[in-house]
Scaffold this motif. Structure first.
Motif, PDB file in Angstrom:
ATOM      1  N   UNK A   1     -28.569 -44.724 -19.689  1.00  0.00           N
ATOM      2  CA  UNK A   1     -28.912 -43.401 -19.820  1.00  0.00           C
ATOM      3  C   UNK A   1     -29.539 -43.079 -20.811  1.00  0.00           C
ATOM      4  N   UNK A   2     -29.217 -43.481 -22.086  1.00  0.00           N
ATOM      5  CA  UNK A   2     -29.907 -43.342 -23.345  1.00  0.00           C
ATOM      6  C   UNK A   2     -31.392 -43.727 -23.403  1.00  0.00           C
ATOM      7  N   UNK A   3     -31.495 -44.847 -22.847  1.00  0.00           N
ATOM      8  CA  UNK A   3     -32.888 -45.396 -22.689  1.00  0.00           C
ATOM      9  C   UNK A   3     -33.846 -44.454 -21.979  1.00  0.00           C
ATOM     10  N   UNK A   4     -33.408 -43.930 -20.859  1.00  0.00           N
ATOM     11  CA  UNK A   4     -34.101 -43.437 -19.679  1.00  0.00           C
ATOM     12  C   UNK A   4     -34.171 -41.959 -20.459  1.00  0.00           C
ATOM     13  N   UNK A   5     -33.230 -41.354 -21.149  1.00  0.00           N
ATOM     14  CA  UNK A   5     -33.459 -40.041 -21.900  1.00  0.00           C
ATOM     15  C   UNK A   5     -34.494 -40.151 -22.902  1.00  0.00           C
ATOM     16  N   UNK A   6     -34.586 -41.249 -23.790  1.00  0.00           N
ATOM     17  CA  UNK A   6     -35.451 -41.474 -24.593  1.00  0.00           C
ATOM     18  C   UNK A   6     -36.952 -41.709 -24.376  1.00  0.00           C
ATOM     19  N   UNK A   7     -37.076 -42.443 -23.025  1.00  0.00           N
ATOM     20  CA  UNK A   7     -38.305 -42.782 -22.241  1.00  0.00           C
ATOM     21  C   UNK A   7     -38.756 -41.172 -21.827  1.00  0.00           C
ATOM     22  N   UNK A   8     -37.979 -40.328 -21.331  1.00  0.00           N
ATOM     23  CA  UNK A   8     -38.414 -39.097 -20.884  1.00  0.00           C
ATOM     24  C   UNK A   8     -38.832 -38.304 -22.070  1.00  0.00           C
ATOM     25  N   UNK A   9     -38.389 -38.291 -23.274  1.00  0.00           N
ATOM     26  CA  UNK A   9     -38.720 -37.713 -24.556  1.00  0.00           C
ATOM     27  C   UNK A   9     -39.989 -38.088 -24.784  1.00  0.00           C
ATOM     28  N   UNK A  10     -40.412 -39.364 -24.712  1.00  0.00           N
ATOM     29  CA  UNK A  10     -41.841 -39.977 -25.012  1.00  0.00           C
ATOM     30  C   UNK A  10     -42.764 -39.437 -24.061  1.00  0.00           C
ATOM     31  N   UNK A  11     -42.300 -39.525 -22.637  1.00  0.00           N
ATOM     32  CA  UNK A  11     -43.122 -39.231 -21.632  1.00  0.00           C
ATOM     33  C   UNK A  11     -43.687 -37.753 -21.739  1.00  0.00           C
ATOM     34  N   UNK A  12     -42.536 -36.723 -21.933  1.00  0.00           N
ATOM     35  CA  UNK A  12     -42.981 -35.517 -21.979  1.00  0.00           C
ATOM     36  C   UNK A  12     -43.621 -35.109 -23.179  1.00  0.00           C
ATOM     37  N   UNK A  13     -43.580 -35.986 -24.379  1.00  0.00           N
ATOM     38  CA  UNK A  13     -44.470 -35.600 -25.479  1.00  0.00           C
ATOM     39  C   UNK A  13     -45.820 -35.927 -25.280  1.00  0.00           C
ATOM     40  N   UNK A  14     -46.047 -37.071 -24.376  1.00  0.00           N
ATOM     41  CA  UNK A  14     -47.448 -37.377 -23.796  1.00  0.00           C
ATOM     42  C   UNK A  14     -47.882 -36.244 -23.245  1.00  0.00           C
ATOM     43  N   UNK A  15     -47.215 -35.874 -22.149  1.00  0.00           N
ATOM     44  CA  UNK A  15     -47.842 -34.564 -21.275  1.00  0.00           C
ATOM     45  C   UNK A  15     -48.024 -33.301 -22.263  1.00  0.00           C
ATOM     46  N   UNK A  16     -47.248 -33.040 -22.990  1.00  0.00           N
ATOM     47  CA  UNK A  16     -47.746 -31.915 -24.246  1.00  0.00           C
ATOM     48  C   UNK A  16     -48.927 -32.245 -24.775  1.00  0.00           C
ATOM     49  N   UNK A  17     -49.097 -33.497 -25.338  1.00  0.00           N
ATOM     50  CA  UNK A  17     -50.245 -33.901 -25.981  1.00  0.00           C
ATOM     51  C   UNK A  17     -51.459 -33.748 -25.100  1.00  0.00           C
ATOM     52  N   UNK A  18     -51.402 -34.244 -23.755  1.00  0.00           N
ATOM     53  CA  UNK A  18     -52.527 -33.994 -22.797  1.00  0.00           C
ATOM     54  C   UNK A  18     -52.837 -32.515 -22.599  1.00  0.00           C
ATOM     55  N   UNK A  19     -51.986 -31.749 -22.275  1.00  0.00           N
ATOM     56  CA  UNK A  19     -52.136 -30.263 -22.214  1.00  0.00           C
ATOM     57  C   UNK A  19     -52.706 -29.576 -23.389  1.00  0.00           C
ATOM     58  N   UNK A  20     -52.365 -30.072 -24.763  1.00  0.00           N
ATOM     59  CA  UNK A  20     -52.636 -29.527 -25.756  1.00  0.00           C
ATOM     60  C   UNK A  20     -54.197 -29.898 -26.074  1.00  0.00           C
ATOM     61  N   UNK A  21     -54.708 -31.392 -25.587  1.00  0.00           N
ATOM     62  CA  UNK A  21     -55.922 -31.683 -25.701  1.00  0.00           C
ATOM     63  C   UNK A  21     -56.821 -30.979 -24.599  1.00  0.00           C
ATOM     64  N   UNK A  22     -56.407 -30.572 -23.456  1.00  0.00           N
ATOM     65  CA  UNK A  22     -57.187 -30.082 -22.594  1.00  0.00           C
ATOM     66  C   UNK A  22     -57.361 -28.421 -22.768  1.00  0.00           C
ATOM     67  N   UNK A  23     -56.538 -28.025 -23.493  1.00  0.00           N
ATOM     68  CA  UNK A  23     -56.716 -26.435 -24.202  1.00  0.00           C
ATOM     69  C   UNK A  23     -57.331 -26.425 -25.283  1.00  0.00           C
ATOM     70  N   UNK A  24     -57.508 -27.556 -25.958  1.00  0.00           N
ATOM     71  CA  UNK A  24     -58.293 -27.543 -27.100  1.00  0.00           C
ATOM     72  C   UNK A  24     -57.597 -27.015 -28.415  1.00  0.00           C
ATOM     73  N   UNK A  25     -56.272 -27.016 -28.342  1.00  0.00           N
ATOM     74  CA  UNK A  25     -55.430 -26.588 -29.440  1.00  0.00           C
ATOM     75  C   UNK A  25     -55.848 -27.244 -30.892  1.00  0.00           C
ATOM     76  N   UNK A  26     -55.615 -26.555 -32.009  1.00  0.00           N
ATOM     77  CA  UNK A  26     -55.783 -27.325 -33.295  1.00  0.00           C
ATOM     78  C   UNK A  26     -54.445 -28.194 -33.320  1.00  0.00           C
ATOM     79  N   UNK A  27     -54.480 -28.964 -34.710  1.00  0.00           N
ATOM     80  CA  UNK A  27     -53.242 -29.710 -34.967  1.00  0.00           C
ATOM     81  C   UNK A  27     -51.791 -29.280 -34.858  1.00  0.00           C
ATOM     82  N   UNK A  28     -51.879 -27.895 -35.213  1.00  0.00           N
ATOM     83  CA  UNK A  28     -50.175 -27.326 -35.114  1.00  0.00           C
ATOM     84  C   UNK A  28     -50.008 -26.854 -33.808  1.00  0.00           C
TER      85      UNK A  28
END
Length: 189
Positions: free
Chosen positions: A44-71
């Motif tokens: 469960x802990x490994x799946x939880x930590x994998x989910x954190x990284x996966x959702x971080x990647x998705x957040x990065x993709x959305x930030x890139x598509x929306x042309x957000x600055x570094x903050x």
């Protein structure tokens, strides 16, 4: 009907902090109120930590598509990485892990989002960038959990000098900097 244990609790919390509901569907159904086995808790802990990284990647993709600055990218990567776990913890009535325990929890989400944004900025293969981001963020999270790494807490970098000692240190650093500057100037001449 609720399952009753010796203490009257309806749920059981395992060593990993995961809550096991203890409801009985029929009178003859088994009712589990013991702790979660260590192997299952680790999974469960490994799946939880994998989910954190996966959702971080998705957040990065959305930030890139929306042309957000570094903050904006950092905030979106961390919020999306931690959001699901926070909602789960609040739903079961516990303090979200990001607010307690001082573990590396937001850092892997930020790493995964950062690698994703950097890879897409360099026009690398999108799928490969996402896989690398998830693996790197998950690896950091799992290793940090396994090695029990902690973030520095407030007070770790406090100055415990008197005013006179601090003034003496500042003067020494200024003198040393001045000497180095003079040596460089002499070497250039």
């Amino acid at each position: 009907m609720r399952c009753s244990s010796g203490s009257g609790s309806a749920v059981s919390v395992g060593r990993g902090g995961f809550v096991t509901p203890a409801f009985r569907r029929s009178s003859d159904a088994p009712c589990y109120t013991g702790s979660v086995p260590d192997e299952l808790s680790l999974a469960f802990r490994i799946i939880d930590l994998l989910g954190v990284a996966l959702n971080g990647v998705l957040g990065g993709l959305i930030a890139r598509q929306r042309r957000f600055d570094i903050t904006g990218f950092a905030v979106l990567g961390i919020i999306s990485g931690l959001g699901g776990g926070m909602i789960r913890d609040i739903a079961v009535g516990s303090v979200p892990e990001v607010f307690g325990g001082n573990r590396l929890y937001a850092t892997p989400a930020l790493l995964a989002a950062g690698l994703t944004v950097a890879g897409h900025s360099l026009a690398l293969n999108g799928v490969l960038v996402m896989v690398v981001g998830v693996l790197a963020g998950s690896a950091l999270a799992v290793i940090a959990h396994w090695r029990n790494w902690r973030l520095p807490v407030h007070g770790d970098g406090t100055v415990t000098m008197t005013r006179t000692q601090l003034a003496s240190l500042v003067r020494r650093v200024e003198r040393r900097t001045l000497r180095r500057r003079r040596r460089r100037e002499q070497a250039e001449d």
